[in-house]
Design a protein around this motif. Sequence first.
Motif, PDB file in Angstrom:
ATOM      1  N   PRO A 150       0.877  -0.970   0.056  1.00  0.00           N
ATOM      2  CA  PRO A 150      -0.117   0.481   0.083  1.00  0.00           C
ATOM      3  C   PRO A 150       0.732   0.904  -0.259  1.00  0.00           C
ATOM      4  O   PRO A 150      -0.084   1.975  -0.500  1.00  0.00           O
ATOM      5  CB  PRO A 150      -0.966  -0.018   1.504  1.00  0.00           C
ATOM      6  CG  PRO A 150      -1.436  -1.769   1.462  1.00  0.00           C
ATOM      7  CD  PRO A 150       0.383  -2.366   1.240  1.00  0.00           C
ATOM      8  N   ALA A 151       2.097   1.464   0.507  1.00  0.00           N
ATOM      9  CA  ALA A 151       2.742   2.290   0.684  1.00  0.00           C
ATOM     10  C   ALA A 151       3.670   2.691  -0.478  1.00  0.00           C
ATOM     11  O   ALA A 151       3.519   3.975  -0.733  1.00  0.00           O
ATOM     12  CB  ALA A 151       3.861   2.302   1.959  1.00  0.00           C
ATOM     13  N   ILE A 152       4.796   1.961  -1.049  1.00  0.00           N
ATOM     14  CA  ILE A 152       5.031   1.634  -1.991  1.00  0.00           C
ATOM     15  C   ILE A 152       5.304   0.320  -3.156  1.00  0.00           C
ATOM     16  O   ILE A 152       5.570  -0.343  -2.615  1.00  0.00           O
ATOM     17  CB  ILE A 152       6.830   2.484  -1.668  1.00  0.00           C
ATOM     18  CG1 ILE A 152       7.842   2.801  -2.588  1.00  0.00           C
ATOM     19  CG2 ILE A 152       7.304   1.477  -0.609  1.00  0.00           C
ATOM     20  CD1 ILE A 152       9.270   2.652  -1.695  1.00  0.00           C
ATOM     21  N   GLY A 153       5.643   1.057  -3.913  1.00  0.00           N
ATOM     22  CA  GLY A 153       6.691  -0.168  -5.117  1.00  0.00           C
ATOM     23  C   GLY A 153       5.295  -0.749  -6.432  1.00  0.00           C
ATOM     24  O   GLY A 153       4.273  -0.673  -6.218  1.00  0.00           O
ATOM     25  N   ALA A 154       5.501  -1.023  -7.412  1.00  0.00           N
ATOM     26  CA  ALA A 154       5.291  -1.522  -8.820  1.00  0.00           C
ATOM     27  C   ALA A 154       5.330  -2.155  -9.098  1.00  0.00           C
ATOM     28  O   ALA A 154       6.945  -2.016  -9.306  1.00  0.00           O
ATOM     29  CB  ALA A 154       3.713  -0.436  -9.041  1.00  0.00           C
ATOM     30  N   GLU A 155       5.228  -3.500  -9.499  1.00  0.00           N
ATOM     31  CA  GLU A 155       6.183  -4.790 -10.356  1.00  0.00           C
ATOM     32  C   GLU A 155       4.953  -4.063 -12.214  1.00  0.00           C
ATOM     33  O   GLU A 155       3.798  -4.211 -11.754  1.00  0.00           O
ATOM     34  CB  GLU A 155       5.984  -6.045 -10.253  1.00  0.00           C
ATOM     35  CG  GLU A 155       6.663  -6.769 -11.208  1.00  0.00           C
ATOM     36  CD  GLU A 155       6.886  -8.329 -10.602  1.00  0.00           C
ATOM     37  OE1 GLU A 155       6.756  -9.093 -11.436  1.00  0.00           O
ATOM     38  OE2 GLU A 155       6.961  -7.925  -9.019  1.00  0.00           O
ATOM     39  N   LEU A 156       6.101  -4.043 -13.439  1.00  0.00           N
ATOM     40  CA  LEU A 156       5.083  -3.925 -14.477  1.00  0.00           C
ATOM     41  C   LEU A 156       5.674  -4.681 -15.094  1.00  0.00           C
ATOM     42  O   LEU A 156       6.784  -5.221 -15.445  1.00  0.00           O
ATOM     43  CB  LEU A 156       5.709  -2.811 -14.649  1.00  0.00           C
ATOM     44  CG  LEU A 156       5.406  -1.045 -14.206  1.00  0.00           C
ATOM     45  CD1 LEU A 156       4.641  -0.773 -13.279  1.00  0.00           C
ATOM     46  CD2 LEU A 156       6.088  -0.293 -15.521  1.00  0.00           C
ATOM     47  N   SER A 157       4.840  -5.916 -15.882  1.00  0.00           N
ATOM     48  CA  SER A 157       4.945  -6.707 -16.797  1.00  0.00           C
ATOM     49  C   SER A 157       4.135  -6.572 -18.520  1.00  0.00           C
ATOM     50  O   SER A 157       3.997  -4.919 -18.879  1.00  0.00           O
ATOM     51  CB  SER A 157       4.338  -8.135 -16.675  1.00  0.00           C
ATOM     52  OG  SER A 157       3.144  -7.962 -15.970  1.00  0.00           O
ATOM     53  N   ASN A 158       4.848  -7.129 -19.302  1.00  0.00           N
ATOM     54  CA  ASN A 158       4.423  -7.205 -20.290  1.00  0.00           C
ATOM     55  C   ASN A 158       4.999  -5.701 -21.626  1.00  0.00           C
ATOM     56  O   ASN A 158       4.565  -4.856 -22.108  1.00  0.00           O
ATOM     57  CB  ASN A 158       2.952  -6.748 -20.996  1.00  0.00           C
ATOM     58  CG  ASN A 158       1.578  -8.089 -20.665  1.00  0.00           C
ATOM     59  OD1 ASN A 158       2.695  -9.133 -20.886  1.00  0.00           O
ATOM     60  ND2 ASN A 158       0.807  -8.118 -20.316  1.00  0.00           N
ATOM     61  N   ILE A 159       6.278  -5.801 -21.122  1.00  0.00           N
ATOM     62  CA  ILE A 159       7.050  -4.996 -21.720  1.00  0.00           C
ATOM     63  C   ILE A 159       8.700  -4.959 -22.053  1.00  0.00           C
ATOM     64  O   ILE A 159       9.350  -6.100 -21.039  1.00  0.00           O
ATOM     65  CB  ILE A 159       6.855  -3.653 -20.556  1.00  0.00           C
ATOM     66  CG1 ILE A 159       8.152  -2.315 -21.148  1.00  0.00           C
ATOM     67  CG2 ILE A 159       7.626  -3.677 -19.854  1.00  0.00           C
ATOM     68  CD1 ILE A 159       7.826  -0.907 -20.535  1.00  0.00           C
TER      69      ILE A 159
END
Length: 320
Positions: free
Chosen positions: A38-47
Amino acid sequence: MTATAAPQDTTSQATPVSPAIIRPSVRQHSIKVEICTPAIGAELSNISLADAALDPDVIAEIRALWLKHKVLFFRDQNITPMEQQNFAAQFAELEAHPLAPSHPEADKLLMLYRNLDPGKPKSFVEKASRENLWHADVTFKKAPPRGAVLRCELGPESGGDTMWSNMVMAYEKLPDTIKRRIDGLYAKHSSEHTFGAQMPIEERHAMAARNPAAEHPVVLTHPETGEKVLFVNSTFTTHFSNFFNFEDIRYGQDFMPEAHHLMNYLTSQAAIPEYQVRLKWKTNTVAMWDNLQVQHYAVADYDSSPRKMLRATLAGTPLV
């Protein structure tokens, strides 16, 4: 009888429009975003980061997510050092580390290599740097780095994780009395007591002369988001520059303890778990973070296992 004009054929006058070309390897569908905490961070995929560097629209989308989530993770990025450098260069000019060597194939990538050959003398980075402290990178410069793009070339089977802490949230959650106390305060940041601590005195003084201490606001206003950031860290911040409290002083010894206690309290905020995200590295995992919004901590629990990381550093601008 009125003659009716024949309709004009305008097809030959129309300006031909070429369809936008997006290489299929950039995005198979659309960028998938998975929130880490909830505080920080995201994982991005399909790229693919190598091909994303060629598409300004994709770069703009990543930048918006970077500013929002503060640290982004990308898995399975089998890219070369130059492709990593080219991707990072889409977000800012790149700079080499002022005290450590660069990669031979990509002159703006810092090699964070550990335990590759235990029989050889340790490199400067291995001897002088300690990433298992909460810190923002190179805040002893007048213009600290804007961010970083770090890729894992080789990691231990277990251990060697990295943690990041949201220093925007750290400021937001401070008691109002503390916010009022630190409003308008500045602090000094230095490399002499960290990188220079193991040097002979002459070398340490020479290094300090080349890299003089910098002064930054304790509460930084982020140049793009306008958010307020708690901008002190336990690695490079040495003391307040303009702290004072003459009302409660009886003798000189009353003056400094309050400043020391306050600084220790502020630098400890990065260690609060509710502000953090933790990444387990795998080969070809990439992390990209905003050096003004977060601090990070590289967990040194992998003993003599080899670990190879390459970091591109995004150049910043002076904060004051």
